[in-house]
Design an enzyme around this catalytic site. Structure first.
Site: not given
Length: 360
Positions: A184, A197-198, A200-201
């Protein structure tokens, strides 16, 4: 050493930018020639073998259809087998040579070994591994009151990609195959309410960038990054996958628009067959990378203008394409302030609780 670093700090950045400016036209021409050649002589997926994780909805489902139209043999993996049956039937009608399905949890190494070994036992080979499992969120970090969700997010977004890759690599070496990752733009673009989330990505992106060098040319790596993608959520519904998502009903019903998931899936499969290292949708997001490197304050100001200071903070929604149920006694595992008194929660999947509501 301090003097040397001081001189290099002064000389290297401007010299590099000048060299890049002069070489940019030639690099663009070479990239265009390579893209054209690979488009004409790209990999033929007819009768090739593809494993797709998180295939029961969203991007994973559409990628399955794209490979089906190219005549591939498929192994579709997700936690909910009943959802895979209909997708498998659709894939057969669209041209897939053969379709297998298996219920498995990609954050468990044993499950990964099970569906990959089953694939090798039946098909005898593996050409593409497509990791699409992902789980996002839209909450402010400081509102978190239950940190038990932290390892869940990291497990799904990071280990849920790493474990299948680890098990599949010996077979991908044999076929000079390829790993495709659904990343992403948040992996490098800081967006509010998506901190975990950021993170982990970003870990996922750096893992596969490093793995690319380790594998050299023996196994290809295609990293797909996307911005806002149209889905069931953007139509006022959940992105249903694995029964994992939950969010405030009021947020769920807000209608917004995004890019079509079908288009992104088509770009991913086409890019993987061409051997592209990256697939970006939309590609204009790259301009933010320039601002982040050369004018980070401008990027910060832009985000501050986009976010209303009077906006309400809610820690509520999980949006993604994979995961596990995250409910405790009918309440979200993350709780925060909300102007709504006792807001109703809507759960996707099969949760045996009296607060479960019927989805639209």
């Amino acid at each position: 050493m301090d003097i040397l670093n001081f001189v290099l700090n002064l000389c290297v950045p401007p010299a590099s930018m000048i060299m890049l400016a002069f070489s940019w036209p030639a690099l663009c021409f070479l990239n265009a020639c390579e893209w054209l050649y690979n488009s004409i002589y790209g990999e033929d997926m007819d009768n090739k073998v593809v494993i797709i994780t998180g295939a029961s909805s969203g991007i994973g489902e559409q990628i399955a259809y794209e490979y089906a139209m190219r005549g591939a043999n498929l192994m579709l993996v997700a936690r909910k087998e009943h959802r895979l049956r209909g997708i498998a039937e659709n894939a057969r009608r669209m041209g897939a040579r053969h379709v297998m399905i298996m219920a498995a949890d990609v954050v468990k190494e044993d499950d990964c070994r099970r569906f990959i070994n089953e694939t090798i036992s039946f098909y005898g080979r593996l050409d593409h591994l497509v990791n699409t499992v992902s789980l996002g969120h839209t909450f402010y970090f400081e509102e978190v009151t239950d940190t038990s969700v932290f390892p869940v997010l990291l497990d799904i977004n990071f280990w849920g990609n790493v474990y299948p890759t680890l098990v599949a690599l010996p077979y991908l070496h044999q076929s000079n195959g390829r790993v495709i990752i659904n990343a992403s733009v948040e992996s490098w673009l800081p967006l509010p309410r998506m901190s975990l989330y950021a993170a982990a990505k970003a870990a996922l992106l750096n893992f596969y960038e490093t793995l690319r060098f380790e594998l050299k040319d023996e196994v290809g790596v295609t990293i797909a990054t996307h911005g806002w993608i149209g889905s069931e959520m953007t139509s006022g519904k959940f992105m249903l996958e694995e029964g994992a998502e939950m969010q405030w009903k009021e947020e769920r019903e807000v209608h917004v628009t995004g890019g079509p998931v079908e288009e992104f899936a088509r770009l991913i499969v086409s890019g993987a067959c061409r051997g592209d290292a990256y697939v970006k949708y939309p590609s204009w997001y790259d301009v933010f990378l320039l601002y982040r490197v050369f004018a980070p304050r401008v990027l910060n100001w832009a985000f501050r203008l986009l976010i209303s200071p009077q906006g309400t903070r809610r820690s509520s929604s999980y949006v993604g394409t994979g995961g596990r149920p995250l409910g405790v006694e009918g309440r979200p595992m993350l709780e925060g302030t909300s102007p709504i008194n006792n807001p109703s929660l809507t759960f996707s999947g099969q949760l045996s609780h009296p607060m479960q509501q019927k989805l639209d």
